[in-house]
Scaffold this active site. Structure first.
Site, short mmCIF file in Angstrom:
data_model
loop_
_atom_site.label_atom_id
_atom_site.label_comp_id
_atom_site.label_asym_id
_atom_site.label_seq_id
_atom_site.Cartn_x
_atom_site.Cartn_y
_atom_site.Cartn_z
CB THR A 15 -7.43 -6.29 9.79
OG1 THR A 15 -7.94 -7.37 9.01
CG2 THR A 15 -7.79 -4.97 9.13
CG HIS A 44 -5.03 -6.08 -0.30
ND1 HIS A 44 -6.25 -6.05 0.35
CD2 HIS A 44 -5.16 -6.97 -1.32
CE1 HIS A 44 -7.08 -6.87 -0.28
NE2 HIS A 44 -6.45 -7.44 -1.29
CD GLU A 100 -8.70 -9.01 -3.44
OE1 GLU A 100 -7.56 -9.48 -3.20
OE2 GLU A 100 -9.47 -8.58 -2.56
CG PHE A 113 -13.09 1.63 7.60
CD1 PHE A 113 -12.57 1.09 6.44
CD2 PHE A 113 -13.89 0.82 8.41
CE1 PHE A 113 -12.81 -0.23 6.07
CE2 PHE A 113 -14.16 -0.51 8.04
CZ PHE A 113 -13.61 -1.02 6.88
NE ARG A 124 -5.73 -11.94 5.10
CZ ARG A 124 -6.48 -10.82 5.15
NH1 ARG A 124 -6.70 -10.11 4.04
NH2 ARG A 124 -7.00 -10.40 6.27
NE ARG A 150 -2.23 -5.85 7.08
CZ ARG A 150 -3.43 -6.25 6.68
NH1 ARG A 150 -4.09 -7.16 7.38
NH2 ARG A 150 -3.97 -5.76 5.57
CG ASN A 165 -3.38 -2.53 7.08
OD1 ASN A 165 -3.20 -2.11 5.93
ND2 ASN A 165 -4.49 -3.14 7.44
CE LYS A 168 -3.82 -2.26 2.50
NZ LYS A 168 -4.74 -2.14 3.67
P1 IDP Z 1 -7.74 -6.85 5.52
O1 IDP Z 1 -6.90 -5.81 4.80
O2 IDP Z 1 -6.98 -7.48 6.66
O3 IDP Z 1 -8.36 -7.87 4.60
P2 IDP Z 1 -10.37 -5.66 5.74
O4 IDP Z 1 -11.32 -5.87 6.86
O5 IDP Z 1 -10.70 -6.28 4.42
O6 IDP Z 1 -8.93 -6.07 6.24
O7 IDP Z 1 -10.26 -4.09 5.55
C1 IDP Z 1 -9.61 -3.55 4.41
C2 IDP Z 1 -8.71 -2.42 4.84
O8 IDP Z 1 -9.50 -1.35 5.35
C3 IDP Z 1 -7.76 -2.75 5.99
O9 IDP Z 1 -6.57 -3.36 5.55
C4 IDP Z 1 -7.49 -1.39 6.58
O10 IDP Z 1 -6.53 -0.70 5.79
C5 IDP Z 1 -8.82 -0.70 6.40
N1 IDP Z 1 -9.65 -0.79 7.59
C6 IDP Z 1 -10.41 -1.85 8.01
N2 IDP Z 1 -11.07 -1.58 9.13
C7 IDP Z 1 -10.75 -0.30 9.44
C8 IDP Z 1 -11.12 0.56 10.51
O11 IDP Z 1 -11.90 0.23 11.42
N3 IDP Z 1 -10.57 1.82 10.49
C9 IDP Z 1 -9.72 2.24 9.51
N4 IDP Z 1 -9.35 1.44 8.49
C10 IDP Z 1 -9.85 0.19 8.46
MG MG Z 2 -9.92 -7.82 3.27
#
Ligand code: IDP
Ligand code: MG
Length: 154
Positions: free
Chosen positions: A94, A118, A131, A60, A88, A105, A115, A12
């Site tokens: 996350t 992705h 994707e 968010f 993963r 992370r 973080n 990212k």
């Molecule tokens: P992932 O990246 O671990 O799959 P997801 O739940 O798919 O997590 O969320 C996508 C991205 O959205 C996360 O990697 C993070 O950058 C952002 N994100 C998720 N939840 C939050 C939040 O509560 N606040 C701010 N950013 C969030």
């Molecule tokens: Mg995700």
């Protein structure tokens, strides 16, 4: 035994700005995963909405779209046995604050919204293929054999 498969991975904008592209690639390479596609690019608004469509409407979401479109990313496709789930695991949770040291992370982040990486969700069937096709045309992916492949798999 798990299938060899392809998964979508992206460094990212925070990871790019912090000079972590090489580190992320090294970790995946060292594990034995095979890079089959890579692109240095900036994500536009439409692609961001498509890629993160499942989060549309969440508090968010707009911040996430602003962030992911703010600067370049490195989009990649990695191949290997059980690749989606293994990446993963290497990424951590996350939230970097909940991620174990030793994960990407957990080693390189502190904040949920920054973080670094992705990776396709292994619990969402077809997310990897979806994707990959969002970011890459078929002719941008390379079928090749790593020199050490015979030593990586039984
Ligand atoms: P992932 O990246 O671990 O799959 P997801 O739940 O798919 O997590 O969320 C996508 C991205 O959205 C996360 O990697 C993070 O950058 C952002 N994100 C998720 N939840 C939050 C939040 O509560 N606040 C701010 N950013 C969030
Ligand atoms: Mg995700």
């Amino acid at each position: 035994m798990s299938e060899r498969e392809r998964t979508f991975v992206m460094v990212k904008p925070d990871g790019v700005n912090r000079g972590l592209v090489g580190e992320v690639i090294s970790r995946l390479e060292d594990r034995g995963l095979k890079l089959v596609g890579a692109k240095f690019m900036q994500i536009d608004e439409d692609l961001a909405h498509e890629h993160y469509g499942e989060h549309e409407g969440k508090p968010f979401f707009e911040g996430l779209v602003d962030f992911i479109t703010s600067d370049p990313v490195v989009a990649m496709v990695w191949e290997g046995q059980d690749a989606t789930r293994q990446v993963r695991k290497m990424m951590g949770e996350t939230d970097p604050a909940e991620s174990a040291p030793g994960t990407i992370r957990g080693d390189y982040g502190l904040d949920l919204g920054r973080n670094v990486i992705h990776g396709s969700d292994h619990e969402d069937p077809g997310a990897n293929e979806r994707e990959i096709s969002l970011f890459f045309d078929d002719d941008e992916l390379v079928d090749w054999e790593r020199e050490d492949e015979t030593w990586l798999y039984e």
